[in-house]
Design a protein around this motif. Structure first.
Motif, PDB file in Angstrom:
ATOM      1  N   UNK A   1      -1.933   8.075   8.040  1.00  0.00           N
ATOM      2  CA  UNK A   1      -2.932   7.203   8.661  1.00  0.00           C
ATOM      3  C   UNK A   1      -2.475   5.757   8.549  1.00  0.00           C
ATOM      4  N   UNK A   2      -2.253   5.120   9.690  1.00  0.00           N
ATOM      5  CA  UNK A   2      -1.814   3.723   9.729  1.00  0.00           C
ATOM      6  C   UNK A   2      -0.571   3.478   8.871  1.00  0.00           C
ATOM      7  N   UNK A   3       0.351   4.434   8.898  1.00  0.00           N
ATOM      8  CA  UNK A   3       1.609   4.272   8.189  1.00  0.00           C
ATOM      9  C   UNK A   3       1.538   4.537   6.698  1.00  0.00           C
ATOM     10  N   UNK A   4       0.450   5.179   6.228  1.00  0.00           N
ATOM     11  CA  UNK A   4       0.298   5.506   4.815  1.00  0.00           C
ATOM     12  C   UNK A   4      -0.053   6.983   4.708  1.00  0.00           C
ATOM     13  N   UNK A   5       0.604   7.702   3.806  1.00  0.00           N
ATOM     14  CA  UNK A   5       0.338   9.128   3.608  1.00  0.00           C
ATOM     15  C   UNK A   5       1.586   9.935   3.875  1.00  0.00           C
ATOM     16  N   UNK A   6       1.398  11.152   4.395  1.00  0.00           N
ATOM     17  CA  UNK A   6       2.542  12.023   4.712  1.00  0.00           C
ATOM     18  C   UNK A   6       3.103  11.577   6.055  1.00  0.00           C
TER      19      UNK A   6
ATOM     20  N   UNK B   1       0.841  -1.200   0.000  1.00  0.00           N
ATOM     21  CA  UNK B   1       0.000   0.000   0.000  1.00  0.00           C
ATOM     22  C   UNK B   1       0.872   1.244   0.000  1.00  0.00           C
ATOM     23  N   UNK B   2       1.932   1.260   0.815  1.00  0.00           N
ATOM     24  CA  UNK B   2       2.824   2.417   0.869  1.00  0.00           C
ATOM     25  C   UNK B   2       3.474   2.634  -0.493  1.00  0.00           C
ATOM     26  N   UNK B   3       3.972   1.568  -1.132  1.00  0.00           N
ATOM     27  CA  UNK B   3       4.602   1.699  -2.440  1.00  0.00           C
ATOM     28  C   UNK B   3       3.590   2.228  -3.454  1.00  0.00           C
ATOM     29  N   UNK B   4       2.359   1.692  -3.443  1.00  0.00           N
ATOM     30  CA  UNK B   4       1.317   2.145  -4.364  1.00  0.00           C
ATOM     31  C   UNK B   4       1.006   3.620  -4.137  1.00  0.00           C
ATOM     32  N   UNK B   5       0.839   4.035  -2.878  1.00  0.00           N
ATOM     33  CA  UNK B   5       0.533   5.433  -2.559  1.00  0.00           C
ATOM     34  C   UNK B   5       1.677   6.338  -3.006  1.00  0.00           C
ATOM     35  N   UNK B   6       2.908   5.938  -2.746  1.00  0.00           N
ATOM     36  CA  UNK B   6       4.040   6.777  -3.147  1.00  0.00           C
ATOM     37  C   UNK B   6       4.109   6.884  -4.660  1.00  0.00           C
TER      38      UNK B   6
END
Length: 195
Positions: free
Chosen positions: A89-94, A6-11
């Motif tokens: 939020x939960x380790x995803x986002x800024x 999810x982090x890779x996708x968001x970035x």
């Protein structure tokens, strides 16, 4: 593993923020241990669900062995010059990723990397080398309407507390069924909305 994905996708989509994909180092005069020479994503804009092709050419001029940390700031365009910072939020986002990212990589304890990585490293240490991806196809699933729009992001990567790379990326993500509506205001300002 799912959180890292999810982090890779968001970035990736955050780095994909104006109407045309664009990227640059945060400071063109700074020494970059991680230097991006080429970064291309097609189609532009990214359409979900669907496939994207990524081409990337990265030079790592020194070994990176951790602890590796990162600061990421992601903004979403609301109107022409109005942006909001997406919260962490939960380790995803800024987010400020202060725990060693080397320990969070899903393959950190495997003796070999999965076949889809080909000759790319999938875990620390990242050795001094040139790494290339050429038109690697990634499937982008249908996702939340909150992920639709124009984004920009800045990501600063540190190794042992020393900055090794900082990049700004921007682009647009839209759903395949969305229609673009242009709204014109006084003095010829045009706003794009996807519905």
């Amino acid at each position: 593993m799912q959180r890292i994905s999810v982090v890779v996708f968001i970035v990736v989509i955050s780095f994909y923020g104006s109407s045309a994909f664009d990227w640059a180092p945060c400071d063109v005069t700074a020494k970059q241990v991680v230097s991006i020479n080429k970064f291309k994503i097609t189609p532009d804009p990214i359409i979900m669900p669907g496939n994207i092709a990524i081409s990337l050419d990265v030079v790592v001029s020194e070994d990176i062995d951790g602890p590796v940390t990162a600061n990421v700031e992601i903004k979403k365009k609301i109107f022409e010059d109005d942006w909001i910072i997406l919260p962490c939020l939960n380790g995803v986002g800024s987010c400020k990723y202060t725990d060693d990212l080397c320990k969070k990589i899903p393959f950190a304890n495997d003796s070999t990397c999965p076949a889809q990585f080909k000759d790319l490293p999938c875990k620390c240490p990242f050795k001094h080398n040139t790494y290339q991806i050429d038109n690697e196809i990634i499937n982008i699933p249908k996702s939340s309407p909150l992920l639709v729009g124009t984004f920009n992001a800045t990501a600063k990567l540190m190794n042992k507390g020393v900055e090794v790379g900082c990049y700004w990326v921007s682009g647009t993500l839209k759903e395949s069924s969305m229609k673009l509506i242009k709204l014109r205001r006084a003095k010829s300002k045009v706003y794009d909305f996807y519905f």
